[in-house]
Each structure stands twice: as C-alpha cells, then as structure tokens.
Scaffold this motif. Structure first.
Motif, PDB file in Angstrom:
ATOM      1  N   TYR A 197      -6.005   1.764  -2.895  1.00  0.00           N
ATOM      2  CA  TYR A 197      -5.211   2.969  -2.708  1.00  0.00           C
ATOM      3  C   TYR A 197      -5.882   3.795  -1.623  1.00  0.00           C
ATOM      4  O   TYR A 197      -7.083   4.017  -1.661  1.00  0.00           O
ATOM      5  CB  TYR A 197      -5.127   3.791  -3.999  1.00  0.00           C
ATOM      6  N   ILE A 223      -3.266  -5.401  -1.823  1.00  0.00           N
ATOM      7  CA  ILE A 223      -3.499  -6.141  -3.062  1.00  0.00           C
ATOM      8  C   ILE A 223      -4.064  -7.486  -2.641  1.00  0.00           C
ATOM      9  O   ILE A 223      -3.404  -8.245  -1.940  1.00  0.00           O
ATOM     10  CB  ILE A 223      -2.209  -6.362  -3.881  1.00  0.00           C
ATOM     11  N   TYR A 226      -0.233  -8.364  -1.338  1.00  0.00           N
ATOM     12  CA  TYR A 226       0.567  -7.242  -0.826  1.00  0.00           C
ATOM     13  C   TYR A 226       1.638  -7.726   0.154  1.00  0.00           C
ATOM     14  O   TYR A 226       2.793  -7.322   0.061  1.00  0.00           O
ATOM     15  CB  TYR A 226      -0.365  -6.221  -0.163  1.00  0.00           C
ATOM     16  N   LEU A 255      -0.724   2.947  -2.547  1.00  0.00           N
ATOM     17  CA  LEU A 255      -1.147   1.553  -2.564  1.00  0.00           C
ATOM     18  C   LEU A 255      -1.001   0.972  -1.162  1.00  0.00           C
ATOM     19  O   LEU A 255       0.068   1.061  -0.552  1.00  0.00           O
ATOM     20  CB  LEU A 255      -0.286   0.750  -3.552  1.00  0.00           C
ATOM     21  N   ASN A 308       5.358  -2.749  -3.796  1.00  0.00           N
ATOM     22  CA  ASN A 308       4.182  -2.153  -3.159  1.00  0.00           C
ATOM     23  C   ASN A 308       4.235  -0.632  -3.132  1.00  0.00           C
ATOM     24  O   ASN A 308       3.267   0.010  -2.718  1.00  0.00           O
ATOM     25  CB  ASN A 308       4.023  -2.679  -1.735  1.00  0.00           C
ATOM     26  N   CYS A 352      -2.141  -1.271 -12.679  1.00  0.00           N
ATOM     27  CA  CYS A 352      -3.001  -0.210 -12.187  1.00  0.00           C
ATOM     28  C   CYS A 352      -3.690   0.537 -13.310  1.00  0.00           C
ATOM     29  O   CYS A 352      -4.752   1.109 -13.123  1.00  0.00           O
ATOM     30  CB  CYS A 352      -2.202   0.765 -11.340  1.00  0.00           C
ATOM     31  N   TYR A 363      -6.757  -3.918  -6.106  1.00  0.00           N
ATOM     32  CA  TYR A 363      -5.737  -3.007  -5.577  1.00  0.00           C
ATOM     33  C   TYR A 363      -6.456  -1.914  -4.812  1.00  0.00           C
ATOM     34  O   TYR A 363      -7.417  -1.328  -5.304  1.00  0.00           O
ATOM     35  CB  TYR A 363      -4.948  -2.363  -6.725  1.00  0.00           C
ATOM     36  N   LEU A 415       3.148  -3.107 -11.177  1.00  0.00           N
ATOM     37  CA  LEU A 415       1.961  -2.446 -10.657  1.00  0.00           C
ATOM     38  C   LEU A 415       1.472  -1.324 -11.547  1.00  0.00           C
ATOM     39  O   LEU A 415       0.280  -1.124 -11.694  1.00  0.00           O
ATOM     40  CB  LEU A 415       2.245  -1.892  -9.261  1.00  0.00           C
ATOM     41  N   THR A 417     -10.640   1.435  -4.930  1.00  0.00           N
ATOM     42  CA  THR A 417     -10.147   0.138  -5.386  1.00  0.00           C
ATOM     43  C   THR A 417     -10.275   0.024  -6.895  1.00  0.00           C
ATOM     44  O   THR A 417     -11.151   0.631  -7.513  1.00  0.00           O
ATOM     45  CB  THR A 417     -10.909  -1.029  -4.726  1.00  0.00           C
TER      46      THR A 417
END
Length: 168
Positions: free
Chosen positions: A165, A50, A71, A47, A79, A9, A163, A5, A142
C-alpha cells in the motif's frame, strides 16, 4: 481468480473477547491521541502491488505464462483497495469505489492502533492483528501472508503473498 482483498488484507490473528458468563463481548474501540510512531499511518493508502513468492498463472489468456506479479493479473476492481487512517483512530478500507464499473463494492470501518509493527483493527466487535512493515521513507507499507491460490488450471498453489500500500 477472485481475490477478496479486504479479507486478505485483514488476515491476522482473530481474537474474541469473552466474559466469565461465556457471553460474547465486543472488543473496545481504540481511543486517545496517536503516538509519534502511529502518525506515519495517518492518511490514505492505496494498494499498488501484490507479489507472490511463487510464479502462478491466473489469467485465462490461452498461454502458460506464470509470473509472481499477481497485481498485473488482477482486474482494476480487484486492485482497487484503499485504506484511510484518521488521527481520530477511525479507519476505513474500501474496495471497488475508485475503479470504474465495479459491480462489487465493499467497505469496512472501525478503529485502529499501531504498536511496533503490529497494526490492530477493531471492526464489528472483533480485533484483527496483522504485522506490517513500513518502508524507510514512510511512503509505503506491506502486509504478507501465506495463502492457497488457485491457478488457471484449477491447481492449488501455496505462496507467501505480499500486498503493498502506497501513501496517496
């Protein structure tokens, strides 16, 4: 599937600054007071989702049950990704520190800047630029990118992965 991730990310455009002597030079850390539009990111963001643009089966559960929710198919440790953006312009991204019994922990620190919808992060002499979208309530952002994912049958599937958050 082992999703890294932190690497995902921080996907975006990678720029190396070089001087005329062809020797690498470090990107400067971002400094100064936050702008009014940047203060939306100040705080801690975890997070929370996903999503893939295509259904994919990532779990070894003996069933063919492809879904778009990555996710729910990932482990708690995968995660467990948390961004912290400080008013001093420093940031951290930690993975594996909140979930229990995570064997792999990783942490990235550096400085940050938000210009329009481009989040720029300086880490280890490198600038990473990624387009983000902050929701209207300013409670989530995102990041999306096209990735090659390997399903449970070892088949590569290309998908746009988003993703999310959420502010803690």
């Amino acid at each position: 599937m082992k999703i890294k991730l932190i690497g995902v990310c921080l996907l975006g455009f990678l720029f190396f600054n070089c001087n005329t002597d062809n020797e690498p030079s470090c990107a400067e850390d971002f400094t100064g007071a936050l702008t009014a539009t940047e203060t939306v990111l100040e705080g801690t963001w975890a997070l929370t989702a996903i999503e893939s643009s295509v259904a994919i089966d990532l779990t070894d559960d003996q069933e063919d049950n492809a879904i778009k929710d990555i996710y729910s198919q990932s482990t708690d440790c995968q995660n467990d990704a948390v961004y912290s953006f400080l008013s001093s312009r420093s940031f951290s991204l930690k993975q594996g520190y909140v979930a229990e019994d995570c064997e792999q922990k990783s942490s990235i620190t550096g400085s940050w800047q938000l210009s329009g919808d481009i989040l720029s992060l300086v880490n280890s002499c490198t600038v990473f630029n990624v387009e983000i979208e902050v929701n209207e309530e300013e409670t989530a952002f995102t990041v999306s990118n096209v990735l090659n994912l390997r399903d449970i049958d070892n088949k590569i599937v290309q998908a746009n992965v988003t993703y999310t958050y959420t502010k803690s």
